[in-house]
Structures are given as structure tokens and as C-alpha cells.
Design a protein around this motif. Structure first.
Motif, PDB file in Angstrom:
ATOM      1  N   UNK A   1      -0.227  -1.294   0.887  1.00  0.00           N
ATOM      2  CA  UNK A   1      -0.170  -1.335   2.344  1.00  0.00           C
ATOM      3  C   UNK A   1      -0.417   0.035   2.932  1.00  0.00           C
ATOM      4  N   UNK A   2      -0.874   0.059   4.169  1.00  0.00           N
ATOM      5  CA  UNK A   2      -1.134   1.337   4.843  1.00  0.00           C
ATOM      6  C   UNK A   2       0.198   1.980   5.251  1.00  0.00           C
ATOM      7  N   UNK A   3       0.138   3.151   5.840  1.00  0.00           N
ATOM      8  CA  UNK A   3       1.357   3.839   6.276  1.00  0.00           C
ATOM      9  C   UNK A   3       2.135   2.942   7.230  1.00  0.00           C
TER      10      UNK A   3
ATOM     11  N   UNK B   1      -2.080  -3.442 -12.671  1.00  0.00           N
ATOM     12  CA  UNK B   1      -1.283  -4.502 -12.044  1.00  0.00           C
ATOM     13  C   UNK B   1      -1.803  -5.906 -12.359  1.00  0.00           C
ATOM     14  N   UNK B   2      -0.866  -6.789 -12.742  1.00  0.00           N
ATOM     15  CA  UNK B   2      -1.231  -8.186 -12.977  1.00  0.00           C
ATOM     16  C   UNK B   2      -1.378  -8.892 -11.637  1.00  0.00           C
ATOM     17  N   UNK B   3      -0.540  -8.493 -10.690  1.00  0.00           N
ATOM     18  CA  UNK B   3      -0.564  -9.114  -9.368  1.00  0.00           C
ATOM     19  C   UNK B   3      -0.549  -8.048  -8.292  1.00  0.00           C
ATOM     20  N   UNK B   4      -1.088  -8.450  -7.160  1.00  0.00           N
ATOM     21  CA  UNK B   4      -1.140  -7.534  -6.028  1.00  0.00           C
ATOM     22  C   UNK B   4      -0.627  -8.256  -4.793  1.00  0.00           C
ATOM     23  N   UNK B   5       0.172  -7.554  -4.007  1.00  0.00           N
ATOM     24  CA  UNK B   5       0.584  -8.078  -2.703  1.00  0.00           C
ATOM     25  C   UNK B   5       0.135  -7.057  -1.664  1.00  0.00           C
ATOM     26  N   UNK B   6      -0.652  -7.516  -0.709  1.00  0.00           N
ATOM     27  CA  UNK B   6      -1.062  -6.642   0.385  1.00  0.00           C
ATOM     28  C   UNK B   6      -0.112  -6.882   1.547  1.00  0.00           C
ATOM     29  N   UNK B   7       0.512  -5.820   2.062  1.00  0.00           N
ATOM     30  CA  UNK B   7       1.295  -6.029   3.281  1.00  0.00           C
ATOM     31  C   UNK B   7       0.747  -5.157   4.409  1.00  0.00           C
ATOM     32  N   UNK B   8       0.891  -5.674   5.607  1.00  0.00           N
ATOM     33  CA  UNK B   8       0.488  -4.921   6.784  1.00  0.00           C
ATOM     34  C   UNK B   8       1.511  -5.200   7.877  1.00  0.00           C
ATOM     35  N   UNK B   9       2.061  -4.146   8.446  1.00  0.00           N
ATOM     36  CA  UNK B   9       3.065  -4.250   9.499  1.00  0.00           C
ATOM     37  C   UNK B   9       4.140  -5.279   9.164  1.00  0.00           C
ATOM     38  N   UNK B  10       4.646  -5.214   7.940  1.00  0.00           N
ATOM     39  CA  UNK B  10       5.779  -6.047   7.554  1.00  0.00           C
ATOM     40  C   UNK B  10       5.462  -7.484   7.205  1.00  0.00           C
ATOM     41  N   UNK B  11       4.148  -7.807   7.140  1.00  0.00           N
ATOM     42  CA  UNK B  11       3.770  -9.182   6.782  1.00  0.00           C
ATOM     43  C   UNK B  11       2.818  -9.162   5.588  1.00  0.00           C
ATOM     44  N   UNK B  12       2.924 -10.211   4.745  1.00  0.00           N
ATOM     45  CA  UNK B  12       1.985 -10.301   3.622  1.00  0.00           C
ATOM     46  C   UNK B  12       0.662 -10.831   4.146  1.00  0.00           C
ATOM     47  N   UNK B  13      -0.429 -10.127   3.835  1.00  0.00           N
ATOM     48  CA  UNK B  13      -1.729 -10.609   4.301  1.00  0.00           C
ATOM     49  C   UNK B  13      -2.562 -11.183   3.153  1.00  0.00           C
TER      50      UNK B  13
ATOM     51  N   UNK C   1     -10.093 -11.188  -5.180  1.00  0.00           N
ATOM     52  CA  UNK C   1     -11.527 -10.948  -4.991  1.00  0.00           C
ATOM     53  C   UNK C   1     -12.288 -12.248  -4.808  1.00  0.00           C
ATOM     54  N   UNK C   2     -11.918 -13.281  -5.617  1.00  0.00           N
ATOM     55  CA  UNK C   2     -12.703 -14.509  -5.494  1.00  0.00           C
ATOM     56  C   UNK C   2     -12.328 -15.281  -4.222  1.00  0.00           C
ATOM     57  N   UNK C   3     -11.039 -15.193  -3.797  1.00  0.00           N
ATOM     58  CA  UNK C   3     -10.664 -15.809  -2.529  1.00  0.00           C
ATOM     59  C   UNK C   3     -11.445 -15.162  -1.395  1.00  0.00           C
ATOM     60  N   UNK C   4     -11.758 -13.913  -1.615  1.00  0.00           N
ATOM     61  CA  UNK C   4     -12.342 -13.139  -0.549  1.00  0.00           C
ATOM     62  C   UNK C   4     -13.837 -12.964  -0.767  1.00  0.00           C
TER      63      UNK C   4
ATOM     64  N   UNK D   1     -10.516  -4.505   5.161  1.00  0.00           N
ATOM     65  CA  UNK D   1     -10.907  -5.621   5.993  1.00  0.00           C
ATOM     66  C   UNK D   1      -9.696  -6.480   6.380  1.00  0.00           C
ATOM     67  N   UNK D   2      -8.810  -6.755   5.408  1.00  0.00           N
ATOM     68  CA  UNK D   2      -7.622  -7.564   5.698  1.00  0.00           C
ATOM     69  C   UNK D   2      -6.711  -6.866   6.692  1.00  0.00           C
ATOM     70  N   UNK D   3      -6.586  -5.549   6.545  1.00  0.00           N
ATOM     71  CA  UNK D   3      -5.736  -4.786   7.452  1.00  0.00           C
ATOM     72  C   UNK D   3      -6.307  -4.855   8.862  1.00  0.00           C
ATOM     73  N   UNK D   4      -7.632  -4.699   8.968  1.00  0.00           N
ATOM     74  CA  UNK D   4      -8.266  -4.756  10.299  1.00  0.00           C
ATOM     75  C   UNK D   4      -8.090  -6.127  10.925  1.00  0.00           C
ATOM     76  N   UNK D   5      -8.335  -7.201  10.123  1.00  0.00           N
ATOM     77  CA  UNK D   5      -8.208  -8.560  10.656  1.00  0.00           C
ATOM     78  C   UNK D   5      -6.790  -8.800  11.132  1.00  0.00           C
ATOM     79  N   UNK D   6      -5.811  -8.373  10.320  1.00  0.00           N
ATOM     80  CA  UNK D   6      -4.424  -8.627  10.693  1.00  0.00           C
ATOM     81  C   UNK D   6      -4.035  -7.821  11.935  1.00  0.00           C
ATOM     82  N   UNK D   7      -4.580  -6.603  12.077  1.00  0.00           N
ATOM     83  CA  UNK D   7      -4.307  -5.816  13.290  1.00  0.00           C
ATOM     84  C   UNK D   7      -4.937  -6.472  14.520  1.00  0.00           C
ATOM     85  N   UNK D   8      -6.162  -7.032  14.334  1.00  0.00           N
ATOM     86  CA  UNK D   8      -6.824  -7.702  15.466  1.00  0.00           C
ATOM     87  C   UNK D   8      -6.009  -8.900  15.923  1.00  0.00           C
TER      88      UNK D   8
END
Ligand SMILES: Nc1ncnc2c1ncn2[C@@H]1O[C@H](COP(=O)(O)OP(=O)(O)OP(=O)(O)O)[C@@H](O)[C@H]1O
Ligand SMILES: [Mg+2]
Length: 289
Positions: free
Chosen positions: A36-38, A197-209, A218-221, A278-285
């Protein structure tokens, strides 16, 4: 057996909601990257797992124990590399390690043993303030694993380190993982996460994206890009055109063929870094909608 189970975790600081319902699971022996970003909520999550902060609501279980009721037991099983390199600057590496050895009532030899394991034996008598950032990070890891924890949590372990120091840290984490240690690491740097890492969780502003294995994500995306290289039939000019798989790229190719010789058609699998941005930008939008 699950090393960690987090369900619907919320954390507020006053009116500010830092975590807005997070779910994370780690199977014993696996490595999870919390990305996740700062300000995303990475350190807050780690601090709740280690009992430095209490959750506002939600469930946290470390090897089936709750930090709110079984913190002592949890502390025996986990090791923590916190962010910001908190070490006692004016004392030596040995003295720093001894502080933590004593916390766990371990014999004196353990300090030398762990220093040897982290290749710090030559530095035992150096003061922390005289060490490079990379060496300081190794002292922090030595400190965190002195009691052989089964679950290691690392908050941005390679932040601010040069590539060779980062490599050194990741190699050590790989060895620990091979020995069966469960690992949770946070980072905003994508490099190396994929390999460890076997698994990755992306979070942005306290939410999982997004969450999943690196290849699942990668394949989902897979809004894969098609990259076409072509040479102009008369001028020999080389061009490169990029299309999304969602574009009508076939008719574009036919159009191109009237004037160009198609040299290659390649697909481009997005890098985790690109997905993350890209996910961070979409979630911010979405937040601004
Ligand atoms: N003690 C606190 N009081 C008030 N707000 C806090 C506190 N701790 C964290 N926050 C806020 O909660 C949010 C999440 O912070 P956190 O430190 O978990 O982020 P992070 O993902 O670790 O970020 P970084 O990459 O900068 O370390 C931030 O907006 C931060 O300002
Ligand atoms: Mg942090």
C-alpha cells in the motif's frame, strides 16, 4: 493451520477511519505481502496484530489467539521488525542484541549465534550509530528472530536500502521461509515481493483493493496490452503501436497492413507495480465520486 486471521478489522483514530474493514489470512509457513502507498494502513494493521494498538472493531487471531487476551503467548511466537529502525543508537550491536536476548531469557551464546547467522559477528562491538542503514536493518532482524519466532512481521524491511542491502535482506527472508517461518511484510516497493510472497494484499486508504497470489492478481487484471511492431513498406520507418485487448486491435492491424509490414505482435503482461499504481488510482477516483 492459520498463522493469522483478520476479519472485518476497523481502526479509527478519533473521527479518522484508518482501517475500514480488512480481511487477511495467512496459512502457517506462507509469506504474505501487504502492499500500500503511504498512509494506506499497513503499519496500523501490524500494530494491531502485535498488540501495540487495539482494534476499534473486528477480529484478529494469531495462531488462534487474540492479542487482546493472549498477548504474552503471541509475543513468544512472533518477531517484529518495526518501521523506522528503532534501535539504541549509543550502545553496541552486542548490547542491543543482549537486551532482547534477556527479554526472552535466552543463554549468552544466543547473541553470538544470531550475530553469526546475520553476518554481524565483525560488528558486535560497533555502536549502532556507526552502522550503515543496511547493517542496522540486519541488527533489527537479528533482534526480531533471536527467540526463533514461527511468525515474523516486517514493516517495510527494505525501505531506504540500496539494492544490494535489499537483496541481502530478501535472501535472509527466503532462508527463514524455507525453514518454515510464516512471514508478513509490508512494503510500497513491488520488487522482490513477487519472488518471496505467496499472497499479496493491496490496501489503499484502509480498504483492500485486490488480493490473491501474484499470478492470480496479474491474470485477474489481464487487461493485457498488445504491442505491434511494424516497418513502413516504402520508407522503412519502424513504428510501435500499443492497443488494449479491449480495443478492436484486429481491424487496426488490417489497416496498418496496407502500408506496413507487421514485424511482431506481442502481448504485455502488466507488472505488479503497474497494477498497484492503477488500482490505487482507480480506488482514489472512486472515493472522489
Ligand atoms: N496514532 C495515530 N493517530 C492518528 N492518526 C494515525 C495514527 N497512526 C496512524 N494514523 C493515520 O492512519 C493512516 C494509516 O497510517 P499507517 O501508519 O498505518 O499507514 P502506512 O500504510 O503504514 O503508511 P507508510 O507507508 O507511510 O508507513 C494514516 O493516514 C495515518 O496518518
Ligand atoms: Mg507504515
Amino acid at each position: 493451520m492459520k498463522a493469522l486471521e483478520i476479519k472485518n478489522l476497523h481502526k479509527s483514530f478519533g473521527k479518522f477511519e484508518a482501517l475500514k474493514g480488512i480481511d487477511i489470512e495467512i496459512e502457517k509457513g506462507k509469506c504474505l505481502g501487504l502492499l500500500g502507498t503511504n498512509g494506506a494502513g499497513k503499519s496500523t494493521t501490524i500494530k494491531i496484530i502485535t498488540g501495540q494498538l487495539s482494534a476499534t472493531s473486528g477480529e484478529v487471531r494469531v495462531f488462534n489467539l487474540s492479542p487482546s487476551t493472549h498477548l504474552k503467548e503471541i509475543h513468544r511466537m512472533i518477531g517484529l521488525v518495526p518501521e523506522g529502525q528503532p534501535l539504541y543508537d549509543d550502545i553496541t550491536v552486542k548490547e542491543n542484541l543482549d537486551v532482547f536476548r534477556r527479554v526472552y531469557s535466552l543463554p549468552q551464546e544466543k547473541t553470538l549465534e544470531i550475530a553469526d547467522e546475520l553476518e554481524l559477528s565483525q560488528k558486535l562491538n560497533s555502536k549502532i550509530k556507526d552502522l550503515s542503514k543496511g547493517l542496522r536493518q540486519r541488527v533489527l532482524i537479528a533482534k526480531a528472530i533471536i527467540h526463533s519466532p514461527t511468525f515474523l512481521l516486517l514493516d517495510e524491511p527494505t525501505s531506504g536500502l540500496d539494492p544490494s542491502s535489499s537483496e541481502n535482506i530478501y535472501k535472509r527472508l527466503e532462508i527463514l521461509k524455507e525453514k518454515g517461518t510464516t512471514i508478513l511484510l509490508t512494503t510500497h516497493l513491488m520488487n522482490d515481493v513477487e519472488r518471496l510472497c505467496d499472497d499479496i494484499v493491496f490496501i489503499n486508504k484502509g480498504k483492500i483493493v485486490a488480493k490473491g497470489t501474484p499470478s492470480q492478481i496479474k491474470s485477474d487484471y489481464k487487461e493485457n496490452q498488445i504491442i505491434i511492431e511494424a516497418r513502413h513498406l516504402t520508407t522503412n520507418n519502424l513504428i510501435q503501436r500499443t492497443f488494449s485487448t479491449q480495443d478492436d486491435y484486429l481491424s487496426e492491424i488490417y489497416k496498418l497492413k496496407e502500408q506496413y509490414e507487421i514485424l511482431s505482435i506481442k502481448t504485455h503482461e502488466p507488472k505488479l507495480e503497474e497494477i498497484f499504481i492503477s488500482l490505487t488510482e482507480t480506488s482514489n477516483e472512486k472515493d472522489h465520486d
